[in-house]
Motif scaffolding. Structure first.
Motif, PDB file in Angstrom:
ATOM      1  N   ALA A 156       0.823  -1.211   0.000  1.00 44.19           N
ATOM      2  CA  ALA A 156       0.000   0.000   0.000  1.00 44.19           C
ATOM      3  C   ALA A 156       0.856   1.260   0.000  1.00 44.19           C
ATOM      4  O   ALA A 156       0.551   2.234  -0.702  1.00 44.19           O
ATOM      5  CB  ALA A 156      -0.922  -0.010   1.217  1.00 44.19           C
ATOM      6  N   ILE A 157       1.942   1.237   0.759  1.00 46.63           N
ATOM      7  CA  ILE A 157       2.798   2.417   0.867  1.00 46.63           C
ATOM      8  C   ILE A 157       3.560   2.679  -0.428  1.00 46.63           C
ATOM      9  O   ILE A 157       3.815   3.825  -0.805  1.00 46.63           O
ATOM     10  CB  ILE A 157       3.777   2.251   2.044  1.00 46.63           C
ATOM     11  N   SER A 158       3.920   1.604  -1.131  1.00 43.84           N
ATOM     12  CA  SER A 158       4.730   1.767  -2.342  1.00 43.84           C
ATOM     13  C   SER A 158       3.910   2.195  -3.559  1.00 43.84           C
ATOM     14  O   SER A 158       4.487   2.521  -4.596  1.00 43.84           O
ATOM     15  CB  SER A 158       5.464   0.461  -2.652  1.00 43.84           C
ATOM     16  N   ALA A 159       2.573   2.177  -3.443  1.00 45.87           N
ATOM     17  CA  ALA A 159       1.744   2.550  -4.590  1.00 45.87           C
ATOM     18  C   ALA A 159       2.089   3.952  -5.118  1.00 45.87           C
ATOM     19  O   ALA A 159       2.252   4.132  -6.339  1.00 45.87           O
ATOM     20  CB  ALA A 159       0.270   2.439  -4.229  1.00 45.87           C
ATOM     21  N   PRO A 160       2.199   4.978  -4.243  1.00 48.66           N
ATOM     22  CA  PRO A 160       2.594   6.297  -4.761  1.00 48.66           C
ATOM     23  C   PRO A 160       3.959   6.285  -5.422  1.00 48.66           C
ATOM     24  O   PRO A 160       4.210   7.038  -6.371  1.00 48.66           O
ATOM     25  CB  PRO A 160       2.606   7.182  -3.506  1.00 48.66           C
ATOM     26  N   LEU A 161       4.839   5.425  -4.922  1.00 47.26           N
ATOM     27  CA  LEU A 161       6.183   5.338  -5.498  1.00 47.26           C
ATOM     28  C   LEU A 161       6.119   4.790  -6.914  1.00 47.26           C
ATOM     29  O   LEU A 161       6.811   5.282  -7.816  1.00 47.26           O
ATOM     30  CB  LEU A 161       7.059   4.452  -4.615  1.00 47.26           C
ATOM     31  N   GLY A 162       5.271   3.774  -7.131  1.00 45.49           N
ATOM     32  CA  GLY A 162       5.153   3.189  -8.459  1.00 45.49           C
ATOM     33  C   GLY A 162       4.657   4.163  -9.506  1.00 45.49           C
ATOM     34  O   GLY A 162       5.000   4.073 -10.692  1.00 45.49           O
ATOM     35  N   GLN A 163       3.839   5.133  -9.077  1.00 44.80           N
ATOM     36  CA  GLN A 163       3.304   6.120 -10.005  1.00 44.80           C
ATOM     37  C   GLN A 163       4.338   7.166 -10.414  1.00 44.80           C
ATOM     38  O   GLN A 163       4.098   7.950 -11.331  1.00 44.80           O
ATOM     39  CB  GLN A 163       2.093   6.811  -9.377  1.00 44.80           C
ATOM     40  N   LEU A 164       5.477   7.176  -9.737  1.00 44.51           N
ATOM     41  CA  LEU A 164       6.492   8.203  -9.994  1.00 44.51           C
ATOM     42  C   LEU A 164       7.698   7.679 -10.762  1.00 44.51           C
ATOM     43  O   LEU A 164       8.629   8.434 -11.029  1.00 44.51           O
ATOM     44  CB  LEU A 164       6.969   8.787  -8.654  1.00 44.51           C
TER      45      LEU A 164
END
Length: 555
Positions: A156-164
């Motif tokens: 869940a935490i890495s989701a924003p990272l994947g979008q970047l």
């Protein structure tokens, strides 16, 4: 896709395996590439190494990270992250995020993750490298909770990272490591000031949202936005803080504590930042916490001093009190900020009681938490130092005999020093405590102590401050139990209790300790005693036996 986290030296060795064999096996199982910073190359100001995982997909990288955590946990089922007293099946993870991904996280999102997985998250506001933001700038996200819920939390935490990942700066961040950066170049408050950064203090300083620490034993801290733009002497010239730091009383109702940076100039140790822990009554903590920590925000903005309060309802073991951490750019700033907070309490409530309602007008109570490693300095040989503190402050001084957490002493072990006496003496008492702490702030154990909270830990039957003498009464050395000293100190006897010493074989000592100290903790908590053993290589003279020491408040 890339993810980074910090590992202790031991955890990094477990992840690598002999000759890197374990790391290679993990790579083959997940098709991800893993790299650990070289032995001896630590994240700035810490003794932790960096694990970087690269893969073609977010899911693959998260799977690889989860496998690495499982490998580190091993048979114990605990991922301690270098912290003491992690609960069975628990994990402490320090994840590195680019600033852009960190800013995409908010308290509501972290709360939802905690509700779903049991893993609590705290974004530490310090941005590295310090100074102007770069494409490689990053922050630490501290995760605490069950190991079995960590994979879901990481997903869940890495989701924003994947979008970047398609952003132009991402490859720069992914390929950059700050490990090996000389610690003197990093300052927890001022770039270039030459002070060492530590994970205990990554919660201090500019950049990012949220903030605060997540301490051991379930003790986290509330903290709102961090402000450090004001100069060190910004208490001077600020109408509200300056007025509240003056002498006299408010409408004749309460006497305030003299303080402020002007009155502290030249009196406090001046080398580097200082962190102090104190206890407050629940009412005093609630006052500081009200209106979204408005009172503490005002003090932050005026002084740059940081305040961290444990979550509402989390009490210090054996008390009905709550813990507050204060940290400033210097001992002067820490003391001035503490005095300002105390004066706000006095102004609103009439007295600083720390829960003691028997106080007389013109008096104050204060309870300071200190590392157990400096207790002997406070007490002194035969209680000489505690007598000097009493003479200089005209306050009753008592060192609580109980060491927390119960069981074997470690780098986070601590005791409480209680003060009671004239309100005007609180400043002197704080100065003396700062003089005790400052020489040790760069010791390896100090950030571990500073980053750990015992609050929220319930120990059945434990009641602190039961062995304190009457206020202002007693003879030399009534400062309470501890590790050394004269009357009541260092004679194998605790006030009103008993200490036994036995010699045991190394095998017997291991049985008493148990894996990860679990057996000795159970015994200590079940019997309300403190149990210590000499280190494995330290034998009693002319024997191959270790010393086992058991002490308790009652026989």
């Amino acid at each position: 896709m890339t993810m980074k986290l910090l590992l202790t030296q031991d955890d990094a060795s477990n992840a690598e395996g002999m000759g890197g064999a374990t790391l290679q096996l993990l790579e083959s199982l997940t098709s991800a590439k893993m790299k650990i910073s070289k032995d001896g190359e630590f994240y700035p100001g810490t003794s932790m190494r960096e694990l970087r995982i690269n893969g073609s997909s977010l899911e693959g990288v998260v799977n690889a990270l989860a496998l690495a955590l499982s490998q580190v946990a091993g048979d114990t089922g605990i991922m301690s992250g270098g912290e003491a007293n992690v609960e069975p099946g628990g994990a402490r993870v320090k994840l590195l995020l680019p600033v852009e991904a960190a800013e995409a996280l908010d308290e509501n999102g972290l709360r939802q993750i905690q509700n779903a997985t049991g893993v609590a998250g705290r974004l530490l506001p310090q941005v590295l490298p310090l100074g102007a933001r770069t494409e490689a700038s990053e922050q630490v996200l501290y995760l605490s909770g069950p190991l079995q819920g960590m994979k879901s939390a990481l997903s869940a935490i890495s989701a924003p990272l994947g979008q970047l990942t398609l952003e132009a700066w991402f490859p720069v961040w992914a390929s950059t490591s700050h490990c090996g950066l000389p610690a003197p170049e990093v300052d927890r408050f001022n770039p270039g000031a030459g002070q060492q950064l530590s994970l205990a203090n990554l919660g201090q300083g500019g950049g990012g949202r949220g903030g605060g620490y997540e301490g051991g034993c379930g003790g986290g801290y509330d903290s709102s936005s961090q402000v450090h733009s004001s100069p060190r002497n910004s208490f001077q010239g600020q109408s509200s803080p300056q007025n509240s730091l003056g002498n006299g009383s408010s409408g004749g109702r309460s006497q305030k504590i003299p303080g402020g940076l002007a009155s502290l100039a030249g009196r406090a140790p001046t080398t580097g930042p200082l962190l102090m822990k104190l206890l407050l009554s629940t009412e005093e903590a609630a006052f500081l916490r009200r209106n979204g920590n408005a009172v503490l925000q005002e003090i932050r903005q005026a002084s740059g001093t940081e305040f961290l309060l444990v979550h509402e309802g989390e009490l210090y073991p054996g008390t009905s009190l709550q813990e507050m951490v204060v940290q400033g750019q210097s001992a002067e700033a820490t003391i001035a900020g503490t005095i300002e907070a105390f004066n706000r309490i006095i102004e609103a409530m009439g007295l600083l009681t720390v829960g003691d309602q028997r106080q007389e007008p013109g008096t104050a109570s204060m309870k300071v938490i200190i590392p157990v490693k400096v207790t002997s300095v406070v007490i002194g040989p035969g209680g000489t130092n505690v007598r000097q503190i009493r003479d200089q402050t005209k306050m009753h001084v008592h060192v609580e005999s109980t060491i927390l957490p119960l069981g074997l002493e470690n780098d986070s072990s601590e005791q409480v020093v209680s003060f009671y006496g004239p309100t005007e003496s609180v400043q002197t008492a704080l100065l003396l405590m700062a003089e005790v702490l400052m020489p040790h702030t760069q010791e390896p154990w100090f950030p571990i102590w500073g980053n750990t909270s015992n609050s929220g830990q319930h120990i059945p039957g434990l009641q602190l401050f039961q062995d304190a003498k009457g206020k202002g009464k007693g003879k030399d050395g009534e400062g309470g139990g501890g590790r050394s000293g004269g009357k009541g100190f260092g004679k194998g006897k605790t006030l009103g209790g008993l200490c036994l010493k036995l010699l045991v074989t190394s095998g017997e000592a291991s049985c008493v300790l148990g894996r990860g100290g679990n057996v000795v903790r159970d015994i200590s908590q079940g019997t309300n005693t403190r149990i210590n053993t000499s280190s494995r290589s330290e034998f009693y003279p002319s024997t191959q036996l270790q010393e086992l020491r058991i002490s308790g408040a009652t026989q």
